[in-house]
Design a protein around this motif. Structure first.
Motif, PDB file in Angstrom:
ATOM      1  N   ARG A  24       5.244  52.039  43.940  1.00 46.54           N
ATOM      2  CA  ARG A  24       5.948  51.868  42.667  1.00 46.54           C
ATOM      3  C   ARG A  24       5.779  50.431  42.198  1.00 46.54           C
ATOM      4  O   ARG A  24       6.105  49.495  42.923  1.00 46.54           O
ATOM      5  CB  ARG A  24       7.430  52.189  42.836  1.00 46.54           C
ATOM      6  CG  ARG A  24       7.724  53.498  43.568  1.00 46.54           C
ATOM      7  CD  ARG A  24       7.293  54.706  42.763  1.00 46.54           C
ATOM      8  NE  ARG A  24       7.622  55.940  43.467  1.00 46.54           N
ATOM      9  CZ  ARG A  24       7.268  57.148  43.054  1.00 46.54           C
ATOM     10  NH1 ARG A  24       6.588  57.280  41.938  1.00 46.54           N
ATOM     11  NH2 ARG A  24       7.594  58.221  43.749  1.00 46.54           N
ATOM     12  N   TYR A  26       6.662  47.465  39.451  1.00 46.56           N
ATOM     13  CA  TYR A  26       7.612  47.019  38.433  1.00 46.56           C
ATOM     14  C   TYR A  26       7.340  45.562  38.093  1.00 46.56           C
ATOM     15  O   TYR A  26       6.879  44.784  38.937  1.00 46.56           O
ATOM     16  CB  TYR A  26       9.054  47.151  38.932  1.00 46.56           C
ATOM     17  CG  TYR A  26       9.550  48.577  39.009  1.00 46.56           C
ATOM     18  CD1 TYR A  26      10.205  49.164  37.940  1.00 46.56           C
ATOM     19  CD2 TYR A  26       9.342  49.339  40.154  1.00 46.56           C
ATOM     20  CE1 TYR A  26      10.650  50.470  38.001  1.00 46.56           C
ATOM     21  CE2 TYR A  26       9.780  50.648  40.230  1.00 46.56           C
ATOM     22  CZ  TYR A  26      10.434  51.212  39.146  1.00 46.56           C
ATOM     23  OH  TYR A  26      10.865  52.506  39.208  1.00 46.56           O
ATOM     24  N   PHE A  28       9.604  42.417  36.557  1.00 47.73           N
ATOM     25  CA  PHE A  28      10.899  41.886  36.134  1.00 47.73           C
ATOM     26  C   PHE A  28      10.670  40.536  35.463  1.00 47.73           C
ATOM     27  O   PHE A  28      10.310  39.562  36.136  1.00 47.73           O
ATOM     28  CB  PHE A  28      11.833  41.698  37.337  1.00 47.73           C
ATOM     29  CG  PHE A  28      12.521  42.965  37.806  1.00 47.73           C
ATOM     30  CD1 PHE A  28      12.079  44.220  37.434  1.00 47.73           C
ATOM     31  CD2 PHE A  28      13.629  42.885  38.648  1.00 47.73           C
ATOM     32  CE1 PHE A  28      12.708  45.367  37.874  1.00 47.73           C
ATOM     33  CE2 PHE A  28      14.280  44.030  39.096  1.00 47.73           C
ATOM     34  CZ  PHE A  28      13.811  45.277  38.704  1.00 47.73           C
ATOM     35  N   THR A  55      16.709  50.063  35.988  1.00 45.18           N
ATOM     36  CA  THR A  55      16.875  50.790  37.242  1.00 45.18           C
ATOM     37  C   THR A  55      15.532  50.913  37.937  1.00 45.18           C
ATOM     38  O   THR A  55      14.515  51.236  37.321  1.00 45.18           O
ATOM     39  CB  THR A  55      17.438  52.200  36.974  1.00 45.18           C
ATOM     40  OG1 THR A  55      18.728  52.069  36.385  1.00 45.18           O
ATOM     41  CG2 THR A  55      17.552  53.003  38.259  1.00 45.18           C
ATOM     42  N   LEU A  56      15.533  50.628  39.229  1.00 46.40           N
ATOM     43  CA  LEU A  56      14.346  50.777  40.050  1.00 46.40           C
ATOM     44  C   LEU A  56      14.401  52.155  40.706  1.00 46.40           C
ATOM     45  O   LEU A  56      15.312  52.433  41.486  1.00 46.40           O
ATOM     46  CB  LEU A  56      14.298  49.661  41.105  1.00 46.40           C
ATOM     47  CG  LEU A  56      13.021  49.474  41.918  1.00 46.40           C
ATOM     48  CD1 LEU A  56      12.947  48.043  42.443  1.00 46.40           C
ATOM     49  CD2 LEU A  56      12.945  50.446  43.096  1.00 46.40           C
ATOM     50  N   TYR A  57      13.440  53.028  40.357  1.00 50.54           N
ATOM     51  CA  TYR A  57      13.372  54.372  40.929  1.00 50.54           C
ATOM     52  C   TYR A  57      12.258  54.441  41.964  1.00 50.54           C
ATOM     53  O   TYR A  57      11.165  53.898  41.753  1.00 50.54           O
ATOM     54  CB  TYR A  57      13.080  55.423  39.852  1.00 50.54           C
ATOM     55  CG  TYR A  57      14.224  55.714  38.916  1.00 50.54           C
ATOM     56  CD1 TYR A  57      15.190  56.652  39.248  1.00 50.54           C
ATOM     57  CD2 TYR A  57      14.325  55.075  37.685  1.00 50.54           C
ATOM     58  CE1 TYR A  57      16.239  56.940  38.379  1.00 50.54           C
ATOM     59  CE2 TYR A  57      15.366  55.353  36.809  1.00 50.54           C
ATOM     60  CZ  TYR A  57      16.310  56.291  37.168  1.00 50.54           C
ATOM     61  OH  TYR A  57      17.344  56.570  36.301  1.00 50.54           O
ATOM     62  N   VAL A  64       7.194  49.556  47.393  1.00 49.63           N
ATOM     63  CA  VAL A  64       7.645  49.031  46.096  1.00 49.63           C
ATOM     64  C   VAL A  64       7.105  47.619  45.913  1.00 49.63           C
ATOM     65  O   VAL A  64       7.227  46.775  46.815  1.00 49.63           O
ATOM     66  CB  VAL A  64       9.187  49.020  46.005  1.00 49.63           C
ATOM     67  CG1 VAL A  64       9.632  48.434  44.665  1.00 49.63           C
ATOM     68  CG2 VAL A  64       9.749  50.429  46.182  1.00 49.63           C
ATOM     69  N   VAL A  66       7.449  44.540  43.163  1.00 46.61           N
ATOM     70  CA  VAL A  66       8.143  44.046  41.971  1.00 46.61           C
ATOM     71  C   VAL A  66       7.699  42.599  41.724  1.00 46.61           C
ATOM     72  O   VAL A  66       7.986  41.711  42.539  1.00 46.61           O
ATOM     73  CB  VAL A  66       9.677  44.096  42.119  1.00 46.61           C
ATOM     74  CG1 VAL A  66      10.328  43.706  40.796  1.00 46.61           C
ATOM     75  CG2 VAL A  66      10.146  45.465  42.570  1.00 46.61           C
ATOM     76  N   TRP A  80      17.377  42.796  47.156  1.00 50.23           N
ATOM     77  CA  TRP A  80      17.384  44.252  47.089  1.00 50.23           C
ATOM     78  C   TRP A  80      18.453  44.720  48.057  1.00 50.23           C
ATOM     79  O   TRP A  80      18.186  45.052  49.215  1.00 50.23           O
ATOM     80  CB  TRP A  80      15.979  44.777  47.391  1.00 50.23           C
ATOM     81  CG  TRP A  80      14.974  43.937  46.663  1.00 50.23           C
ATOM     82  CD1 TRP A  80      14.276  42.870  47.156  1.00 50.23           C
ATOM     83  CD2 TRP A  80      14.634  44.024  45.267  1.00 50.23           C
ATOM     84  NE1 TRP A  80      13.499  42.300  46.175  1.00 50.23           N
ATOM     85  CE2 TRP A  80      13.699  42.981  45.008  1.00 50.23           C
ATOM     86  CE3 TRP A  80      15.005  44.875  44.241  1.00 50.23           C
ATOM     87  CZ2 TRP A  80      13.148  42.782  43.742  1.00 50.23           C
ATOM     88  CZ3 TRP A  80      14.451  44.674  42.986  1.00 50.23           C
ATOM     89  CH2 TRP A  80      13.529  43.641  42.743  1.00 50.23           C
ATOM     90  N   TRP A 123      20.204  45.987  43.113  1.00 52.46           N
ATOM     91  CA  TRP A 123      19.513  44.698  43.211  1.00 52.46           C
ATOM     92  C   TRP A 123      20.295  43.677  42.394  1.00 52.46           C
ATOM     93  O   TRP A 123      20.962  44.026  41.427  1.00 52.46           O
ATOM     94  CB  TRP A 123      18.056  44.803  42.718  1.00 52.46           C
ATOM     95  CG  TRP A 123      17.879  45.246  41.311  1.00 52.46           C
ATOM     96  CD1 TRP A 123      17.612  46.508  40.856  1.00 52.46           C
ATOM     97  CD2 TRP A 123      17.950  44.418  40.121  1.00 52.46           C
ATOM     98  NE1 TRP A 123      17.520  46.536  39.484  1.00 52.46           N
ATOM     99  CE2 TRP A 123      17.719  45.257  39.016  1.00 52.46           C
ATOM    100  CE3 TRP A 123      18.182  43.070  39.907  1.00 52.46           C
ATOM    101  CZ2 TRP A 123      17.727  44.792  37.700  1.00 52.46           C
ATOM    102  CZ3 TRP A 123      18.196  42.589  38.598  1.00 52.46           C
ATOM    103  CH2 TRP A 123      17.963  43.444  37.514  1.00 52.46           C
ATOM    104  N   ILE A 138      19.301  50.648  42.161  1.00 46.58           N
ATOM    105  CA  ILE A 138      18.151  51.173  42.900  1.00 46.58           C
ATOM    106  C   ILE A 138      18.468  52.622  43.231  1.00 46.58           C
ATOM    107  O   ILE A 138      19.480  52.913  43.868  1.00 46.58           O
ATOM    108  CB  ILE A 138      17.885  50.395  44.199  1.00 46.58           C
ATOM    109  CG1 ILE A 138      17.639  48.908  43.915  1.00 46.58           C
ATOM    110  CG2 ILE A 138      16.706  50.999  44.953  1.00 46.58           C
ATOM    111  CD1 ILE A 138      17.508  48.054  45.174  1.00 46.58           C
TER     112      ILE A 138
END
Length: 553
Positions: A24, A26, A28, A55-57, A64, A66, A80, A123, A138
Motif C-alpha cells: 500500500r 501513501y 502524506f 485514513t490509511l487502509y 505499507v 508512507v 503508527w 496514526w 488506520i
C-alpha cells in the motif's frame, strides 16, 4: 473496500497456487491550513490539508509505504500507534527515540508490514503537541476470505474523538514549559474534527447518517491530547467486539470508556424509531485535576427524519464516574479462540514495578522558581539530542544508560501520605531485556501532588492486562487474582487513580521501545522510559538495518 486503498498491487504467481502480495502506497504532505472552529479561525498543521487526516487502509500482512513530506516550519514525525513494527523500529516514529525528526523541506518513507494484525489503530504526530491536529485512522482489514469473528455488519464508520484549542497548541505548550505550570486545558472536544454547537457558537457538529434496520461497525478512536472520554449514543446499545486491534468477547453496553491512544470497535443496530439521536462525548476525571468539562454533541440521524424532529439526548456520565469506567474496563476479555488465542506469558523473566508520580523540581527561570515534572520510579526522562535506536544500533556511547531501576529506589506508601521530598532525578535511562524473555510491568499510581488515571502506551508490542486494583500492589495476594486465561490484549492501558495495573508481554521484537503516559502533558513533563530488546540468535530475530533516507539530527 479495496478500491479506496489507492494501492499498487503486486501479484506473484507461484505454482501450483497463486499468492497475492499487497504493498500500500501513501503520500502524506504535512501542510498548514486555516480551519474555523468555535467561530474562530486559526492555521493548523495537517496531513494533505485534512483534519482529521486521511485514513490509511490495508489488510493483515500487507506491506505499507508512507512517504511523509514536511512542508511546514516545524520538525515532524509520524507514529503508527499500535503497529507492532516487527524488526522495523526505524518506522515507529517517536522523535529522538527511533528517529530524528523530519526537518522542514525534508521527507522520509515509513516502511512497515502489518504482521498478524487486524482491526482499528491510529496514526499521529509524535513530537511536541502536533498530534492535536496531525492524526488519523488506520483500518486493517482481515486477510481475503477470512471473516470477522462476529456477524458482519452492513457498513462501517470511522469516528475520531479529539480536542480543540482556540489558541495555537504549540504556543500553549511553550507557555507551560517556560512557566513551569500546567498548560491551559482545551476549549472543546471534537467528533471527526467538529466541535458541534456550544453556548457561544452554533458550530455545525458531526452527523452520522444511518438506514433503519441496518447494523454498523463503529471504529472509534480517541485521538485527544489529554482527555479520557465517555462515548454514548442516545437510546442505543453498543456491542464491543475489539479494542486496540485485538478481538474481544462481545458484550453490550450503553457507555464506552476510551483513553487517548485507545481504539474500540462497536456494532450498533439502528432499530429505533426514525429520528435524531445525540452522540455525546464527555470527559472522565475522578480527581482534582482541571479538565475540559465540556460535552460535545453529534447526531445519529435516521434516513427519513424530518428536520423538525426533536433530538433524543442520553444521560451523560458524571465527570468522576469511576464505577462507569471500571464497569467497561472489567468487561473486556480477549476472544481467546482457536484462531485467536490469548498467548499470555505464564512465567516471568523480568518483573518491574514502575511508580507513576508528579513532582516539583527547581527552575530559576520559572514563575514560582520551580517546574512540574513527572517520573517513573522517580526518574524524569531526559530527551536525547539524537535518536536512541541509532545509538543502540551503532553502539554509540554517552547517549543513554541501560540502568533504569526495575523498582523504586526508596519504597513508600505509594497511595498514602506522600513523601516530603517530591523532587525527581533526571536521566536517559533505559531497561535492557534479552530477546524472547517475558516481562511483567506493574504500573503503580501514587498520591504525590494528586492521584490521577494514566493511560499508558507501549510501542512495538501488544500486551495482556492481567490485573488491576486500587491502593498499593501486593505481590503476594494480588498475583492470585491475575487473569492468565483471557485478559484483554491492548497497546494502551489505564492505570486507575490511586491504584495499579499489571501487564505482561513477550519481548520478541528487537529494538528500542518507548513506554509513556499518553496524556501529552505528562509526556512533556517526563513520564516516559524505554526498553532495549536485544537481538536474538535466529536469522529473523534481529533489527533490520536503518533505511538510507533515515533523517539525521
Amino acid at each position: 473496500m479495496d478500491r479506496q486503498f489507492g494501492a499498487l498491487i503486486l501479484v506473484i504467481v507461484m505454482l501450483p497456487v497463486a499468492v497475492e502480495c499487497f504493498t500500500r502506497h501513501y503520500k502524506f504532505s504535512v501542510v498548514m491550513k486555516n480551519v474555523t472552529r468555535l467561530c474562530s479561525t486559526k492555521p493548523i498543521v495537517t496531513v494533505n490539508g485534512k483534519f482529521p487526516g486521511p485514513t490509511l487502509y490495508a489488510r493483515e500482512d500487507d506491506n505499507v509505504l508512507v512517504r511523509v513530506v514536511n512542508h511546514v516550519s516545524y520538525n515532524v514525525t509520524i507514529h503508527w500507534h499500535g503497529v507492532r513494527q516487527l524488526r522495523t523500529g526505524w518506522a515507529d516514529g517517536p522523535a529522538y527515540i527511533t528517529q530524528c525528526p523530519i526537518q522542514p523541506g525534508q521527507s522520509y518513507v515509513y516502511n512497515f508490514t502489518l504482521t498478524d494484525q487486524r482491526g482499528t489503530l491510529l496514526w499521529h504526530a509524535h513530537i511536541t503537541w502536533l498530534r492535536s491536529t496531525v492524526h488519523g485512522a488506520i483500518v486493517i482489514l482481515p486477510k481475503r476470505g477470512v471473516p470477522y469473528p462476529f456477524p458482519k455488519p452492513d457498513d462501517e464508520k470511522i469516528i475520531i474523538l479529539g480536542e480543540w484549542w482556540k489558541a495555537d497548541t504549540e504556543a500553549v505548550l511553550n507557555q507551560s514549559v517556560q512557566s513551569g505550570l500546567p498548560p491551559n486545558i482545551s476549549d472543546a472536544h471534537t467528533i471527526n474534527g467538529k466541535t458541534g454547537p456550544t453556548p457561544n457558537c452554533s458550530s455545525p457538529g458531526y452527523t452520522l447518517h444511518v438506514e433503519r434496520g441496518r447494523s454498523y461497525l463503529l471504529r472509534i478512536i480517541n485521538a485527544a491530547v489529554n482527555d479520557e472520554l465517555f462515548f454514548k449514543i442516545a437510546g442505543h446499545n453498543l456491542t464491543i467486539v475489539e479494542t486496540d486491534a485485538s478481538y474481544t468477547k462481545p458484550f453490550s453496553t450503553d457507555t464506552i470508556f476510551i483513553g487517548p491512544g485507545q481504539t474500540t470497535n462497536a456494532i450498533i443496530t439502528v432499530d429505533k424509531a426514525i429520528g435524531k439521536y445525540a452522540i455525546a462525548i464527555s470527559p472522565f476525571m475522578d480527581t482534582v485535576i482541571p479538565v475540559d468539562n465540556s460535552t460535545t454533541i453529534g447526531l445519529l440521524r435516521y434516513n427519513g427524519t424530518l428536520s423538525s424532529s426533536p433530538t433524543f439526548l442520553p444521560i451523560i456520565p458524571a465527570v468522576n464516574a469511576t464505577p462507569t469506567e471500571f464497569s467497561f474496563i472489567d468487561s473486556l476479555r480477549s476472544l481467546n479462540s482457536d484462531q485467536y488465542p490469548a498467548k499470555v506469558p505464564l512465567t516471568v523473566d523480568h518483573s518491574l514495578l514502575l511508580t507513576i508520580s508528579v513532582g516539583v523540581n527547581l527552575c530559576p527561570t520559572c514563575v514560582n522558581g520551580s517546574r512540574l515534572v513527572a517520573a517513573f520510579n522517580n526518574v524524569t526522562f531526559d530527551m536525547p539530542t539524537t535518536d536512541l535506536l541509532e545509538a543502540h544500533y551503532y553502539n554509540v556511547k554517552g547517549v543513554y544508560t541501560d540502568d533504569f531501576p526495575a523498582f523504586p529506589a526508596m519504597p513508600f506508601n505509594y497511595t498514602g501520605s506522600p513523601p516530603t521530598n517530591i523532587q525527581t532525578t533526571n536521566g536517559t535511562r533505559l531497561y535492557r531485556v534479552k530477546y524472547n524473555s517475558t516481562v511483567q510491568v506493574v504500573l503503580q499510581g501514587t498520591s504525590i501532588i494528586a492521584p490521577e488515571n494514566h493511560p499508558t502506551h507501549l510501542h512495538g508490542y501488544d500486551f495482556y492486562a492481567v490485573g488491576k486494583g486500587l491502593g498499593n500492589f501486593d505481590p503476594e495476594n494480588d498475583l492470585k487474582g491475575f487473569n492468565l486465561v483471557d485478559p484483554v490484549e491492548r497497546n494502551t492501558i489505564g492505570v486507575p487513580t490511586a491504584g495499579w495495573t499489571a501487564i505482561r508481554f513477550r519481548a520478541d521484537n528487537p529494538g528500542v521501545w518507548f513506554l509513556h503516559c499518553h496524556l501529552e502533558v505528562h509526556t512533556t513533563w517526563g513520564l516516559k522510559m524505554a526498553f532495549i530488546v536485544e537481538d536474538g540468535d535466529g536469522p529473523d530475530q534481529s533489527l533490520l538495518p536503518p533505511p538510507p533516507d533515515l533523517p539525521s539530527c
